[in-house]
Design a protein around this motif. Structure first.
Motif, short mmCIF file in Angstrom:
data_model
loop_
_atom_site.label_atom_id
_atom_site.label_comp_id
_atom_site.label_asym_id
_atom_site.label_seq_id
_atom_site.Cartn_x
_atom_site.Cartn_y
_atom_site.Cartn_z
N ARG A 75 35.88 44.21 38.54
CA ARG A 75 35.44 44.12 37.14
C ARG A 75 35.54 45.49 36.45
O ARG A 75 35.99 45.58 35.30
N THR B 226 37.56 47.93 37.29
CA THR B 226 38.98 48.21 37.13
C THR B 226 39.56 47.43 35.96
O THR B 226 40.36 47.96 35.17
N ALA B 227 39.17 46.17 35.83
CA ALA B 227 39.65 45.33 34.73
C ALA B 227 39.24 45.91 33.39
O ALA B 227 40.05 45.95 32.43
N THR B 228 38.00 46.37 33.29
CA THR B 228 37.53 46.96 32.04
C THR B 228 38.31 48.22 31.71
O THR B 228 38.74 48.43 30.56
N THR C 257 41.92 47.29 30.69
CA THR C 257 41.94 46.63 29.39
C THR C 257 41.72 47.63 28.27
O THR C 257 42.39 47.58 27.23
N TYR D 203 50.03 46.32 34.74
CA TYR D 203 49.62 46.83 36.05
C TYR D 203 50.57 46.30 37.10
O TYR D 203 50.89 45.11 37.14
N LEU E 80 41.44 40.32 39.07
CA LEU E 80 41.76 41.28 38.01
C LEU E 80 42.31 40.56 36.79
O LEU E 80 41.96 40.89 35.65
N HIS F 104 39.36 38.78 35.03
CA HIS F 104 38.34 39.63 34.41
C HIS F 104 38.91 40.59 33.37
O HIS F 104 38.15 41.32 32.72
N SER F 105 40.22 40.60 33.19
CA SER F 105 40.85 41.43 32.17
C SER F 105 41.35 40.55 31.05
O SER F 105 41.38 39.33 31.15
#
Length: 243
Positions: free
Chosen positions: A104, A106-108, A111, A126, A145, A148-149
């Protein structure tokens, strides 16, 4: 059919100026190139001239997330000179995918970087290796990923590394293909030893069909450790004709 390109990491050990390599790539029949770190050591004017002369398109560039977050202005300016409007984060450490909380975060982070670049007219993707296919609560981390992105973050799916990691690249394309503008066509043994495409674990025919059906824009050839980089580059054109 996807357009054909090569990731220049494949040719990193060739003792030849980058602008000369671009001429060889154009002569081999590729339509585009994806830049790697070596471009920072090259004569930028000579490289841009070679791009113009060969008609090769700058598909994208592998750019570290740190350069985007910490040196945005200079990074964007450098790649604009190469007519590059797409960055690809080529690697994040396995610890960034070891738990749902880590994914999460990493996704934030990705993004937010994608949104910052979008304001400057640049897309961000990515690129996976195999460690993003470790399971997190039963789900591959790369799939988490994606969940959550948000767009504008896209994905450069490395078909070979997904397979080595135990995943199914076709399944990912079927679910997330609208966020996948480009793929890496690579191959390796199950023990992670890179091989020419077709000599490792990749189901080339099935993946090529999925890429065509998903309307992927670019298929990018890559071999991490070719015995003969120039021969591998030339052979890659034939491989990409299937995609």
């Amino acid at each position: 059919m996807a357009h054909s390109a090569i990731q220049l990491y494949t040719l990193r050990n060739v003792d030849e100026p980058l602008e000369s390599l671009l001429e060889d790539i154009g002569d081999a029949g590729y339509e585009g190139v994806e830049f790697a770190q070596r471009v920072h050591e090259a004569d930028l004017d000579a490289v841009t001239a070679a791009l113009d002369e060969t008609g090769l398109e700058t598909v994208s560039a592998h750019v570290g997330l740190g350069a985007i977050e910490d040196d945005l202005d200079d990074t964007v300016e450098f790649y604009r000179a190469l007519d590059c409007d797409r960055f690809v984060v080529p690697w994040l450490d396995a610890e960034r995918f070891e738990s749902e909380a880590a994914v999460r975060e990493t996704a934030t982070r990705l993004t937010e970087a994608a949104e910052t670049l979008a304001d400057r007219g640049i897309d961000l993707c990515y690129h996976n290796h195999d460690h993003e296919y470790e399971l997190v609560d039963g789900t591959p981390a790369l799939e988490l990923l994606a969940e959550h992105s948000d767009a504008p973050l896209g994905f450069e799916v490395d078909l070979g590394w997904v397979t080595v990691g135990g995943g199914d690249p076709v399944s990912f394309l079927e679910q997330w293909g609208d966020r996948v503008p480009l793929v890496h066509v690579s191959d390796a043994e199950a023990d992670r030893t890179p091989r020419e495409v077709g000599d490792g674990v990749l189901d080339v025919e099935r993946c090529a069909k999925a890429v065509r059906e998903s309307d992927i824009e670019w298929a990018i050839y890559e071999h991490d450790e070719p015995e003969d980089p120039m021969a591998s580059m030339r052979g890659g054109v034939d491989v990409l004709e299937q995609f």
